[in-house]
Design a protein around this motif. Structure first.
Motif, mmCIF file in Angstrom:
data_model
loop_
_atom_site.group_PDB
_atom_site.id
_atom_site.type_symbol
_atom_site.label_atom_id
_atom_site.label_comp_id
_atom_site.label_asym_id
_atom_site.label_seq_id
_atom_site.Cartn_x
_atom_site.Cartn_y
_atom_site.Cartn_z
ATOM 1 N N ILE A 39 0.839 -1.203 0.000
ATOM 2 C CA ILE A 39 0.000 0.000 0.000
ATOM 3 C C ILE A 39 0.869 1.246 0.000
ATOM 4 O O ILE A 39 0.644 2.192 -0.771
ATOM 5 N N ASN A 40 1.894 1.258 0.836
ATOM 6 C CA ASN A 40 2.750 2.436 0.906
ATOM 7 C C ASN A 40 3.643 2.587 -0.315
ATOM 8 O O ASN A 40 3.961 3.709 -0.727
ATOM 9 N N LEU A 41 4.024 1.463 -0.925
ATOM 10 C CA LEU A 41 4.799 1.537 -2.166
ATOM 11 C C LEU A 41 3.970 2.199 -3.263
ATOM 12 O O LEU A 41 4.460 3.070 -3.995
ATOM 13 N N TYR A 42 2.705 1.794 -3.384
ATOM 14 C CA TYR A 42 1.833 2.404 -4.388
ATOM 15 C C TYR A 42 1.668 3.898 -4.133
ATOM 16 O O TYR A 42 1.734 4.710 -5.063
ATOM 17 N N LEU A 43 1.471 4.264 -2.872
ATOM 18 C CA LEU A 43 1.299 5.682 -2.553
ATOM 19 C C LEU A 43 2.573 6.470 -2.854
ATOM 20 O O LEU A 43 2.508 7.606 -3.329
ATOM 21 N N ASP A 44 3.742 5.876 -2.600
ATOM 22 C CA ASP A 44 5.005 6.534 -2.961
ATOM 23 C C ASP A 44 5.073 6.781 -4.467
ATOM 24 O O ASP A 44 5.506 7.848 -4.921
ATOM 25 N N LEU A 45 4.618 5.797 -5.241
ATOM 26 C CA LEU A 45 4.669 5.924 -6.694
ATOM 27 C C LEU A 45 3.718 6.991 -7.201
ATOM 28 O O LEU A 45 4.089 7.854 -8.000
ATOM 29 N N ILE A 46 2.472 6.941 -6.734
ATOM 30 C CA ILE A 46 1.470 7.868 -7.261
ATOM 31 C C ILE A 46 1.713 9.293 -6.781
ATOM 32 O O ILE A 46 1.399 10.274 -7.476
ATOM 33 N N LEU A 47 2.293 9.441 -5.582
ATOM 34 C CA LEU A 47 2.566 10.775 -5.044
ATOM 35 C C LEU A 47 3.966 11.260 -5.388
ATOM 36 O O LEU A 47 4.369 12.334 -4.967
ATOM 37 N N ASN A 48 4.686 10.419 -6.148
ATOM 38 C CA ASN A 48 6.038 10.764 -6.599
ATOM 39 C C ASN A 48 6.962 11.083 -5.421
ATOM 40 O O ASN A 48 7.749 12.030 -5.442
ATOM 41 N N ASN A 49 6.874 10.239 -4.382
ATOM 42 C CA ASN A 49 7.741 10.377 -3.230
ATOM 43 C C ASN A 49 8.992 9.524 -3.439
ATOM 44 O O ASN A 49 8.931 8.452 -4.029
ATOM 45 N N PRO A 50 10.128 9.959 -2.917
ATOM 46 C CA PRO A 50 11.344 9.139 -3.018
ATOM 47 C C PRO A 50 11.195 7.881 -2.177
ATOM 48 O O PRO A 50 10.418 7.838 -1.219
ATOM 49 N N VAL A 51 11.919 6.842 -2.563
ATOM 50 C CA VAL A 51 11.882 5.583 -1.825
ATOM 51 C C VAL A 51 12.389 5.815 -0.419
ATOM 52 O O VAL A 51 13.432 6.424 -0.202
ATOM 53 N N ARG A 52 11.584 5.304 0.571
ATOM 54 C CA ARG A 52 11.980 5.513 1.961
ATOM 55 C C ARG A 52 12.642 4.269 2.512
ATOM 56 O O ARG A 52 12.332 3.173 2.100
#
Length: 284
Positions: free
Chosen positions: A271-284
């Motif tokens: 879930i958080n990986l998808y949100l990182d992708l769609i929100l264009n967040n850097p990998v945490r």
């Protein structure tokens, strides 16, 4: 009173007697694998030998998805009324009271806000133990308010569905929730806030016909039953044999109705990986 009743077509189990999280020292999966109940809980209620995902409720999903199981529940005290003075085998008002006493829940959905891997997240999660996870006015209202909270605070929204469909004891009041929740999700989309829909076993009826299949991304756990009418109803209506695995999450994935299936152990990460992708967040 027996836990089953005989019908012309066989034996059926009353909804209120169907089990979610198993009780007792041991649990036997549908494939015959036996596991210690404590070990099953440590394994997020997934049978380690065959991967069978046992039904769980909002308490367990919140503990899996929220960091350190810390969250604030929203609209926790809203309860259903009996606008139609409905009576079937018992009064609806009595059925509500019995469900609250048995499950310690106020209705078939809980909404909470907290952090998941450090990110603020609103999660609405249904509980099948409360009158079969049926969708009445309170379910629709709590989902709508959860979406409002997401919009107001610009927080991603996750819906975890587990339902037998619309609550017949509220008739048209229940059916109105399909349009109500769908309209609220349109507002969420206009605000460009991500919506993830997780379909768990079972997701059926009006729930499937509304918010459960309207996610920006629709995901499921392995082996979940997802559909509108149940397989027996479809078979009796069409008079035809159904494809193997019909209405399982794997069947729906193959036919394009789901984006992916995630094991419960990977649910929080995915879930958080998808949100990182769609929100264009850097990998945490």
């Amino acid at each position: 009173m027996a836990w089953f009743k005989r019908t012309e077509k066989g034996i059926t189990t009353a909804t209120e007697d169907k089990k979610d999280v198993p009780k007792g020292l041991w649990y036997k999966s549908p494939t015959g694998k036996i596991i210690d109940a404590d070990e099953l809980a440590r394994n997020l209620f997934v049978s380690p030998e065959d991967g069978f995902h046992v039904r769980i409720g909002s308490k367990e999903y919140f503990s899996i998805l929220f960091d350190n199981n810390e969250f604030v529940e929203l609209d926790a005290k809203i309860t259903s009324k009996d606008p139609l003075n409905f009576v079937d085998t018992k009064k609806y008002s009595d059925r509500l009271k019995d469900a609250m006493d048995k499950t310690k829940l106020k209705d078939a959905v809980r909404t909470a806000v907290g952090k998941s891997k450090g990110r603020d997240l609103v999660i609405c999660c249904m509980d099948f133990a409360f009158i079969g996870g049926s969708m009445g006015a309170v379910v629709g209202e709590k989902i709508a308010r959860g979406i409002d909270h997401s919009i107001k605070n610009n927080i991603p929204f996750v819906m975890i569905s587990k339902s037998g469909g619309a609550r017949m004891m509220e008739a048209a009041y229940s059916l109105m929730q399909l349009a109500k929740t769908s309209a609220k999700l349109a507002q969420l989309a206009d605000a460009k806030i991500p919506y993830i829909s997780l379909c768990t076993d079972p997701t059926t009826g009006g729930t499937t016909a509304s918010y459960a299949m309207l996610g920006d991304i629709n995901i499921s756990e392995p082996g979940a039953l997802i559909g509108f009418a149940g397989p027996r109803i479809v078979r009796d209506t069409t008079g035809k044999d159904l494809p193997e695995g019909f209405q399982t999450s794997e069947f729906l994935l193959e036919h394009g109705f789901l984006d992916f299936i995630t094991p419960r152990k990977e649910l929080k990460d995915n879930i958080n990986l998808y949100l990182d992708l769609i929100l264009n967040n850097p990998v945490r």
